[in-house]
Design a protein around this motif. Sequence first.
Motif, PDB file in Angstrom:
ATOM      1  N   SER A 183       0.910  -1.200  -0.084  1.00  0.00           N
ATOM      2  CA  SER A 183       0.003   0.031  -0.078  1.00  0.00           C
ATOM      3  C   SER A 183       0.967   1.296   0.085  1.00  0.00           C
ATOM      4  O   SER A 183       1.992   1.194   0.436  1.00  0.00           O
ATOM      5  CB  SER A 183      -0.953   0.112   1.278  1.00  0.00           C
ATOM      6  OG  SER A 183      -1.725  -1.024   1.294  1.00  0.00           O
ATOM      7  N   ALA A 184       0.287   2.462  -0.406  1.00  0.00           N
ATOM      8  CA  ALA A 184       0.896   3.596  -0.308  1.00  0.00           C
ATOM      9  C   ALA A 184       0.112   4.415   0.813  1.00  0.00           C
ATOM     10  O   ALA A 184      -1.117   4.616   0.987  1.00  0.00           O
ATOM     11  CB  ALA A 184       0.371   4.500  -1.596  1.00  0.00           C
ATOM     12  N   THR A 208       5.026   2.322  -0.167  1.00  0.00           N
ATOM     13  CA  THR A 208       5.407   3.795  -0.014  1.00  0.00           C
ATOM     14  C   THR A 208       4.995   4.698   1.345  1.00  0.00           C
ATOM     15  O   THR A 208       3.755   4.407   1.684  1.00  0.00           O
ATOM     16  CB  THR A 208       4.749   4.416  -1.174  1.00  0.00           C
ATOM     17  OG1 THR A 208       5.229   3.967  -2.478  1.00  0.00           O
ATOM     18  CG2 THR A 208       4.834   5.833  -1.174  1.00  0.00           C
ATOM     19  N   LYS A 240       2.266  14.162  -4.013  1.00  0.00           N
ATOM     20  CA  LYS A 240       1.044  13.270  -4.084  1.00  0.00           C
ATOM     21  C   LYS A 240       1.261  12.908  -5.586  1.00  0.00           C
ATOM     22  O   LYS A 240       0.886  11.674  -5.844  1.00  0.00           O
ATOM     23  CB  LYS A 240      -0.178  14.129  -3.849  1.00  0.00           C
ATOM     24  CG  LYS A 240      -1.512  13.346  -4.173  1.00  0.00           C
ATOM     25  CD  LYS A 240      -2.662  14.113  -3.689  1.00  0.00           C
ATOM     26  CE  LYS A 240      -4.056  13.529  -4.180  1.00  0.00           C
ATOM     27  NZ  LYS A 240      -5.003  14.480  -4.044  1.00  0.00           N
ATOM     28  N   ASN A 241       1.651  13.740  -6.629  1.00  0.00           N
ATOM     29  CA  ASN A 241       1.707  13.447  -7.815  1.00  0.00           C
ATOM     30  C   ASN A 241       2.730  12.546  -8.183  1.00  0.00           C
ATOM     31  O   ASN A 241       2.671  11.722  -8.994  1.00  0.00           O
ATOM     32  CB  ASN A 241       1.853  14.879  -8.702  1.00  0.00           C
ATOM     33  CG  ASN A 241       0.759  15.650  -8.637  1.00  0.00           C
ATOM     34  OD1 ASN A 241      -0.444  15.416  -8.676  1.00  0.00           O
ATOM     35  ND2 ASN A 241       0.643  17.061  -8.806  1.00  0.00           N
ATOM     36  N   LEU A 243       4.304  10.451  -6.393  1.00  0.00           N
ATOM     37  CA  LEU A 243       4.276   9.006  -5.583  1.00  0.00           C
ATOM     38  C   LEU A 243       2.955   8.084  -5.823  1.00  0.00           C
ATOM     39  O   LEU A 243       2.951   7.139  -5.815  1.00  0.00           O
ATOM     40  CB  LEU A 243       4.372   9.108  -4.201  1.00  0.00           C
ATOM     41  CG  LEU A 243       5.566   9.999  -3.458  1.00  0.00           C
ATOM     42  CD1 LEU A 243       5.672  10.045  -2.042  1.00  0.00           C
ATOM     43  CD2 LEU A 243       6.588   9.162  -3.895  1.00  0.00           C
ATOM     44  N   THR A 244       1.808   9.135  -6.344  1.00  0.00           N
ATOM     45  CA  THR A 244       0.648   8.116  -6.424  1.00  0.00           C
ATOM     46  C   THR A 244      -0.062   8.636  -7.977  1.00  0.00           C
ATOM     47  O   THR A 244      -1.095   8.135  -8.326  1.00  0.00           O
ATOM     48  CB  THR A 244      -0.505   8.553  -5.361  1.00  0.00           C
ATOM     49  OG1 THR A 244      -0.838   9.907  -5.580  1.00  0.00           O
ATOM     50  CG2 THR A 244       0.131   8.163  -4.146  1.00  0.00           C
ATOM     51  N   PHE A 249      -3.153   8.730  -1.584  1.00  0.00           N
ATOM     52  CA  PHE A 249      -2.903   7.452  -1.112  1.00  0.00           C
ATOM     53  C   PHE A 249      -3.719   6.557  -0.226  1.00  0.00           C
ATOM     54  O   PHE A 249      -4.959   7.000  -0.316  1.00  0.00           O
ATOM     55  CB  PHE A 249      -2.024   8.022   0.387  1.00  0.00           C
ATOM     56  CG  PHE A 249      -0.597   8.811  -0.171  1.00  0.00           C
ATOM     57  CD1 PHE A 249       0.583   8.082  -0.203  1.00  0.00           C
ATOM     58  CD2 PHE A 249      -0.790  10.014  -0.488  1.00  0.00           C
ATOM     59  CE1 PHE A 249       1.782   8.893  -0.497  1.00  0.00           C
ATOM     60  CE2 PHE A 249       0.451  10.739  -0.716  1.00  0.00           C
ATOM     61  CZ  PHE A 249       1.559  10.003  -0.894  1.00  0.00           C
ATOM     62  N   ASP A 250      -3.357   5.205  -0.259  1.00  0.00           N
ATOM     63  CA  ASP A 250      -4.442   4.302  -0.017  1.00  0.00           C
ATOM     64  C   ASP A 250      -4.941   4.629   1.689  1.00  0.00           C
ATOM     65  O   ASP A 250      -6.112   4.500   1.962  1.00  0.00           O
ATOM     66  CB  ASP A 250      -3.965   2.971   0.147  1.00  0.00           C
ATOM     67  CG  ASP A 250      -3.498   2.669  -1.169  1.00  0.00           C
ATOM     68  OD1 ASP A 250      -4.390   2.536  -2.110  1.00  0.00           O
ATOM     69  OD2 ASP A 250      -2.454   1.963  -1.543  1.00  0.00           O
ATOM     70  N   THR A 252      -4.183   7.424   4.949  1.00  0.00           N
ATOM     71  CA  THR A 252      -3.391   8.472   5.346  1.00  0.00           C
ATOM     72  C   THR A 252      -3.682   8.613   6.832  1.00  0.00           C
ATOM     73  O   THR A 252      -5.047   8.791   7.193  1.00  0.00           O
ATOM     74  CB  THR A 252      -3.751   9.921   4.584  1.00  0.00           C
ATOM     75  OG1 THR A 252      -3.850   9.717   3.172  1.00  0.00           O
ATOM     76  CG2 THR A 252      -3.156  11.043   5.023  1.00  0.00           C
ATOM     77  N   THR A 269      -5.771  11.677   0.419  1.00  0.00           N
ATOM     78  CA  THR A 269      -6.158  10.083   0.419  1.00  0.00           C
ATOM     79  C   THR A 269      -6.709  10.004  -0.902  1.00  0.00           C
ATOM     80  O   THR A 269      -7.827  11.021  -1.459  1.00  0.00           O
ATOM     81  CB  THR A 269      -7.056   9.786   1.619  1.00  0.00           C
ATOM     82  OG1 THR A 269      -6.627  10.104   2.750  1.00  0.00           O
ATOM     83  CG2 THR A 269      -7.568   8.452   1.460  1.00  0.00           C
ATOM     84  N   ARG A 270      -6.667   8.924  -1.677  1.00  0.00           N
ATOM     85  CA  ARG A 270      -7.449   8.265  -2.797  1.00  0.00           C
ATOM     86  C   ARG A 270      -8.884   8.303  -2.629  1.00  0.00           C
ATOM     87  O   ARG A 270      -9.399   7.992  -1.577  1.00  0.00           O
ATOM     88  CB  ARG A 270      -6.705   7.366  -3.574  1.00  0.00           C
ATOM     89  CG  ARG A 270      -7.111   5.943  -2.576  1.00  0.00           C
ATOM     90  CD  ARG A 270      -6.783   4.757  -3.472  1.00  0.00           C
ATOM     91  NE  ARG A 270      -6.734   3.650  -2.793  1.00  0.00           N
ATOM     92  CZ  ARG A 270      -7.871   2.977  -2.476  1.00  0.00           C
ATOM     93  NH1 ARG A 270      -8.926   3.454  -2.681  1.00  0.00           N
ATOM     94  NH2 ARG A 270      -7.884   1.758  -1.520  1.00  0.00           N
TER      95      ARG A 270
END
Length: 362
Positions: A183-184, A208, A240-241, A243-244, A249-250, A252, A269-270
């Motif tokens: 997971s991120a 990540t 954010k850009n 790394l994801t 992120f999955d 936070t 968060t995504r």
Amino acid sequence: MARAAVLHAVGDTELDLRDDVTAVSPGPDQVKVRLKATGVCHSDLSTMTGVLPATPPVVLGHEGAGIVAEVGAHVTHVRPGDHVVVNWTPDCGACPDCLRGQPNLCMTFIAQSFGDPRFRLGDGGPAYGMAGCGTWAEEMTVPRQGVIKIAEDVPFEYAALLGCGIPTGLGAVINTARVRPGSAVAVVGAGGVGLAVIQGARIAGASTILAVDPNEAKHPVAKRFGATHVATLDGLEEAKNLLTGGAGFDYTFEVVGKSAAISTAWNLTRRGGDVIVVGAGAADDTVELSAFALLFDGKNIKASLYGGCDLKRDVPLFVDLWRAGRLDIDGLISRRIRFEDLNDAVRALREGEAIRQVVLFD
């Protein structure tokens, strides 16, 4: 009589460091503990400022470990001489929260503590214990559920952190979020508990781990504990850009206790991801979220009080992780101090100069 740090009024910036305080004798279902180590946690500062409630005069401290000194007639799981971790949210076992398997939400003993003095001052006046504890004292009396026995080879300064900082942070990862391998993860706030969250994410197998803190001095420390990347608030969109791919992120984790930090966590968060609230915020600090986004972004906001821990179950797990070399407890301790240094420790905490300070009693 014993030494204890007493807060006489909410808003005081100095504690009364006394040597004439006595813990009450244990009742049939209580245990008296002789403290050997206690942590200096941000929640202690929050009690001084009134963010967290207390009944003054109050002996501060809730993160501690020591040796059982006396036990009540009904206590069978520990005996004098045993080494124990203090559990500041002891579970009664009978309330709805306990019966549904959420002992960390039990308020039975904490509620009682606001009207039940745990100490006597030298003049005979009562004093209360923070969260029913009062670990900034050489001795204290707690309900029998308020102590968890540990092996004697676990250093007391490590055991103290097993009473709050580590369960709150690591527990948020393994109990509340249940982070999946690969997971991120983003962690907003890289203080002592934030570093425990970062360690938990690493242990859980996150690929990540972004540590977010405006204080760049904390960034190398966060990387040492497992963060793969670091950022200040100004660099969040770029991170954010990068790394994801801009998705978010999955998981936070908010580990600050401020509405602004919760909003930051939400924005990181995504869609469909989890926002985990770990920090203890003020009652009048309100988070504003779009009703449209609450539904259509599909994000989940989860509270993580005490890391969702049942210390009877989780302390042995944390000790096993430490023994296996996967949980770094020693690195979380930035300063070992004496009782007489507590006011200086509070100042350092207020100014963000320390990760975790630990008082060692003689």
